[in-house]
Design a protein around this motif. Structure first.
Motif, short mmCIF file in Angstrom:
data_model
loop_
_atom_site.label_atom_id
_atom_site.label_comp_id
_atom_site.label_asym_id
_atom_site.label_seq_id
_atom_site.Cartn_x
_atom_site.Cartn_y
_atom_site.Cartn_z
N ARG A 142 -36.21 3.94 -11.10
CA ARG A 142 -35.18 4.01 -11.97
C ARG A 142 -35.10 2.86 -12.76
O ARG A 142 -35.25 1.40 -12.23
CB ARG A 142 -34.11 4.14 -11.30
N HIS A 143 -34.33 2.61 -14.00
CA HIS A 143 -34.05 1.56 -14.86
C HIS A 143 -35.27 0.54 -15.06
O HIS A 143 -35.10 -0.74 -15.16
CB HIS A 143 -33.14 0.62 -14.10
N ASN A 144 -36.44 1.13 -15.12
CA ASN A 144 -37.71 0.35 -15.70
C ASN A 144 -37.95 0.43 -16.94
O ASN A 144 -37.54 1.29 -17.71
CB ASN A 144 -39.07 1.02 -14.86
N GLY A 145 -38.44 -0.68 -17.36
CA GLY A 145 -38.37 -1.09 -19.08
C GLY A 145 -39.26 -0.08 -19.82
O GLY A 145 -38.84 0.11 -20.92
N GLN A 146 -40.32 0.27 -19.26
CA GLN A 146 -40.98 1.38 -20.04
C GLN A 146 -41.38 2.69 -19.45
O GLN A 146 -40.92 3.70 -20.06
CB GLN A 146 -42.52 0.82 -20.32
N LEU A 147 -41.64 2.72 -18.21
CA LEU A 147 -42.06 3.85 -17.43
C LEU A 147 -41.46 3.78 -16.04
O LEU A 147 -41.56 2.81 -15.32
CB LEU A 147 -43.49 4.31 -17.34
N GLY A 148 -40.97 5.04 -15.31
CA GLY A 148 -41.03 5.00 -13.92
C GLY A 148 -42.39 4.68 -13.15
O GLY A 148 -42.19 4.09 -12.27
N PHE A 149 -43.26 5.68 -13.62
CA PHE A 149 -44.60 5.34 -13.11
C PHE A 149 -45.45 5.81 -13.74
O PHE A 149 -45.34 6.54 -14.97
CB PHE A 149 -44.63 6.30 -11.72
N SER A 150 -46.95 5.44 -13.67
CA SER A 150 -47.90 6.18 -14.49
C SER A 150 -49.11 6.44 -13.45
O SER A 150 -48.99 5.87 -12.23
CB SER A 150 -48.46 5.19 -15.40
N ALA A 151 -49.99 7.18 -13.90
CA ALA A 151 -51.10 7.77 -12.97
C ALA A 151 -52.31 7.87 -13.87
O ALA A 151 -52.20 8.53 -14.86
CB ALA A 151 -50.87 8.99 -12.28
N GLY A 152 -53.34 7.54 -13.37
CA GLY A 152 -54.81 7.66 -14.06
C GLY A 152 -55.78 7.94 -13.05
O GLY A 152 -56.07 6.91 -12.27
N ARG A 153 -56.60 8.87 -13.24
CA ARG A 153 -57.43 9.24 -12.21
C ARG A 153 -57.07 9.40 -10.83
O ARG A 153 -57.74 9.21 -9.79
CB ARG A 153 -58.82 8.29 -12.42
N ALA A 154 -55.67 9.81 -10.91
CA ALA A 154 -55.47 9.78 -9.41
C ALA A 154 -55.38 11.34 -8.86
O ALA A 154 -54.51 12.07 -8.65
CB ALA A 154 -53.79 9.54 -9.50
N HIS A 155 -56.56 11.56 -8.49
CA HIS A 155 -56.93 13.00 -8.49
C HIS A 155 -56.20 13.48 -6.93
O HIS A 155 -56.12 12.63 -6.07
CB HIS A 155 -58.20 13.24 -8.17
N GLY A 156 -55.42 14.47 -6.93
CA GLY A 156 -54.79 15.08 -5.78
C GLY A 156 -53.42 14.29 -5.43
O GLY A 156 -53.10 14.56 -4.53
N LEU A 157 -52.96 13.62 -6.60
CA LEU A 157 -51.61 13.13 -6.27
C LEU A 157 -50.60 14.05 -5.92
O LEU A 157 -50.48 15.13 -6.79
CB LEU A 157 -51.43 12.09 -7.49
N LEU A 158 -49.70 13.76 -4.97
CA LEU A 158 -48.64 14.63 -4.65
C LEU A 158 -47.07 13.51 -4.79
O LEU A 158 -47.25 12.60 -4.30
CB LEU A 158 -48.66 15.16 -3.22
N LEU A 159 -46.45 14.33 -5.62
CA LEU A 159 -45.01 13.53 -5.81
C LEU A 159 -44.20 14.59 -5.36
O LEU A 159 -44.00 15.57 -6.11
CB LEU A 159 -45.05 13.12 -7.33
N THR A 160 -43.41 14.42 -4.36
CA THR A 160 -42.50 15.29 -3.69
C THR A 160 -41.13 14.63 -3.32
O THR A 160 -41.18 13.51 -2.99
CB THR A 160 -42.99 16.16 -2.57
N GLY A 161 -40.06 15.29 -3.65
CA GLY A 161 -38.79 14.69 -3.14
C GLY A 161 -38.25 13.44 -3.92
O GLY A 161 -37.53 12.69 -3.27
N CYS A 162 -38.76 13.24 -5.14
CA CYS A 162 -38.50 11.97 -5.59
C CYS A 162 -37.61 12.01 -6.82
O CYS A 162 -37.18 13.29 -7.35
CB CYS A 162 -39.73 11.49 -6.44
N THR A 163 -37.08 11.01 -7.32
CA THR A 163 -36.26 10.95 -8.46
C THR A 163 -36.48 9.76 -9.47
O THR A 163 -37.04 8.61 -9.10
CB THR A 163 -34.78 10.46 -8.06
#
Length: 580
Positions: free
Chosen positions: A266-287
């Protein structure tokens, strides 16, 4: 003989079990800023960095309450059966910050309400304006410096004479930081907390099998496209962490099989998060909420997140809301990604934007109130779900309600880099949209934004121009769409959806507004001319209390009978049926 052999083996087995148990249990380290009674002093350490240097597989680091002003790098691996755990102590407030407290202030000789202190930091040195990107639009936005007084961010100015209440100026030539407090207080007063971001990264995990839990990360002086927290190792887990108030991107994930669970961006200047070549990334229960606070160019990289060249990412049971840009943005060569059971609401551009990628499966989401930013250049990218030159997608059982557009297809002449190397042309094809409830979207429930000249988005009988050459049997994905293609060749399937435009709202719009386009107001015309929605229906929709996201529908609702309704729970929304 057998007895003697067993007698020799037995002590070895016992020793092996003891060693395995000792290894599996690992050591417990406690990071605390003061001596804690009741804990072995030999296991107490004063900094996270020192604890990390001592780590071995199976160890646990418990960080006790406090603000830790340090850069942490983890480069020692855990193992699948013996992960390294770094966690906040139960119910304690642990902050790892990229900011230092500044106390050595001098009054400015020109203006007694302005204070200055030495400033040895320079974050971007490869262009004359110290910005990234280096264009004029980002001349101010692209700077990295941040100053906070009592937790409130100050605005930056680029000239000393423009200082006013609540602003700061960095003079890189004189190596000084100038600040004027909002309330014109004396910054040298110990009752005033003045902090400035001095580290471009806060936390770097290069290791595998590391678990990070309950830590709050904030105030990094990171440039655009750089994560304040960087997770590049494989098989890592992050639970219950907060990524906030960083200059650019809260966290960047580039390892494989990372799990991010119950975290807040939250409240980050550009992005909350980024991902690159993050195969199999699971994002769950997040805001993921209120990111791009600095106003980076949304068409470049800004909003809730941006994901590139990633295979098999799953976003589940999460909330994406009020981001200044897209809620969820997949861009460039992603493959087989899934978004399910999420609340995606009130993002200023698209709820989900899937761009020049492959195989999105978006299902059982509640997608409401997205796309209302004033951004004329982002045509076709301001819907609840926007699919841009991305084949093989399946969209089903979503509630697409009250967005600028419900579902949009955006088409230009595009190509994408591939995960395995090289690149190829991509276009919208083999898309199935079924069993969705698409209602009360302002401009259209569905809009096909095809900015192309070959008219492939029209049936053969409705095409007005002749192709420049005949279709070739050997045309394939590497060549782009075959010449002479028509709508049926794209294999776009709309079936069994429920539509409910409000008064004055569009139903099906087909084509971009600056070329030939048709605004369909009846499903019969859509069926007759585009051959879509032979099983779809126009129907009234009643929710229990839409304003409170109580989206329960009457038990006898057509949405339930036609299965045009999410399966499972969605955080922040109430789903199901009620009896009238």
């Amino acid at each position: 003989m057998k007895k003697r052999l067993l007698d020799n083996i037995r002590p070895f087995c016992v020793l092996s079990v003891v060693l395995l148990c000792a290894s599996a249990s690992g050591k417990d380290w406690h990071v605390c800023q003061r001596i804690l009674p009741g804990i072995d002093t030999n296991s107490q350490i004063r900094s996270i960095g020192e604890a990390v240097e001592r780590l071995q597989a199976g160890d646990t680091v418990t960080i006790h309450g406090g603000i830790y002003r340090e850069q942490v790098t983890i480069d020692k691996n855990g193992m699948a059966a013996e992960p390294i755990t770094i966690r906040a102590a139960t119910a304690e407030h642990v902050v790892v910050t990229g900011a230092e407290r500044l106390t050595d202030w001098q009054r400015d000789e020109r203006d007694s309400s302005v204070f200055w202190t030495a400033w040895p930091h320079e974050f971007i040195s490869w262009n004359e304006h110290n910005t990234h990107p280096s264009d004029d639009y980002h001349r101010l936005i692209g700077r990295c410096e941040q100053v906070f007084v009592d937790g409130y961010p100050l605005g930056q100015v680029l000239e000393r004479q423009k200082l006013s209440r609540g602003t700061f100026f960095v003079d890189l030539d004189a190596r000084r930081l100038y600040v004027q407090d909002r309330s014109n207080r004396d910054l040298g007063d110990k009752r005033v907390l003045t902090e400035a971001s001095v580290n471009s990264t806060i936390w770097t995990c290069k290791s595998n099998h590391v678990r990070i839990k309950g830590i709050r990360f904030r105030y990094a002086a990171n440039r655009a496209q750089q994560g304040a927290v960087q997770i590049s190792g494989d098989d890592n887990e992050l639970d219950d962490c907060v990524f906030e108030y960083t200059n650019a991107c809260g966290a960047k994930f580039s390892g494989e099989r990372i799990t991010v669970r119950n975290c807040t961006f939250r409240h980050n200047g550009q992005l909350g998060f980024s991902a690159g070549r993050a195969h199999g990334l699971l994002l769950t229960g997040c805001t993921v909420t209120n990111n791009n606070t600095k106003g980076f160019n949304r068409g470049w990289e800004a909003g809730g997140n941006k994901i590139a060249l990633t295979r098999g990412m799953v976003i589940a049971n999460s909330i994406f809301t009020e981001n200044k840009g897209d809620g969820i943005w997949f861009d460039i060569g992603n493959e087989k990604c899934e978004v399910k059971n999420c609340l995606i609401a009130d993002n200023e551009n698209a709820g989900i934007f899937y761009e020049i990628s492959y195989g999105l499966y978006a299902h059982d989401n509640v997608i409401v109130g997205n796309g209302f930013a004033f951004s004329p250049a982002d045509w076709g990218a301001n819907a609840g779900i926007s699919i841009s030159s991305s084949p093989d997608c399946l969209i089903e059982r979503n509630l697409l309600i009250g967005n600028k557009e419900g579902l949009s297809l955006r088409e230009q002449k595009r190509s994408t880099p591939l995960i395995g190397g090289g690149s190829e042309p991509v276009w919208n094809r083999n898309l199935t949209v079924r069993n969705n409830l698409v209602a009360y979207n302002r401009d259209a429930q569905v809009w096909g934004w095809f900015d192309i000249d070959d008219e492939r988005h029209w049936p053969k009988s409705m095409q007005e121009t002749s192709p420049s050459r005949q279709s070739r049997a050997d045309d394939g994905p590497m060549d782009g769409p075959p010449d002479g293609s028509q709508l049926k060749d794209l294999e776009l399937v709309f079936e069994n959806n429920i539509y409910r435009p409000g008064p004055g709202q569009g139903l099906f719009n087909w084509g971009v507004t600056w070329k030939r386009h048709i605004k369909y107001t009846e499903l019969d015309a859509v069926r007759r001319e585009l051959a879509f929605e032979h099983t779809g229906r126009l129907a009234d929709v009643a929710f229990r209390d839409f304003a409170r996201l109580d989206l329960r529908v009457p038990a006898e609702s057509r949405a339930i009978r036609m299965r045009c309704y999410p399966e499972g729970l969605v955080p922040g929304a109430k789903l199901g049926t009620y009896i009238r």
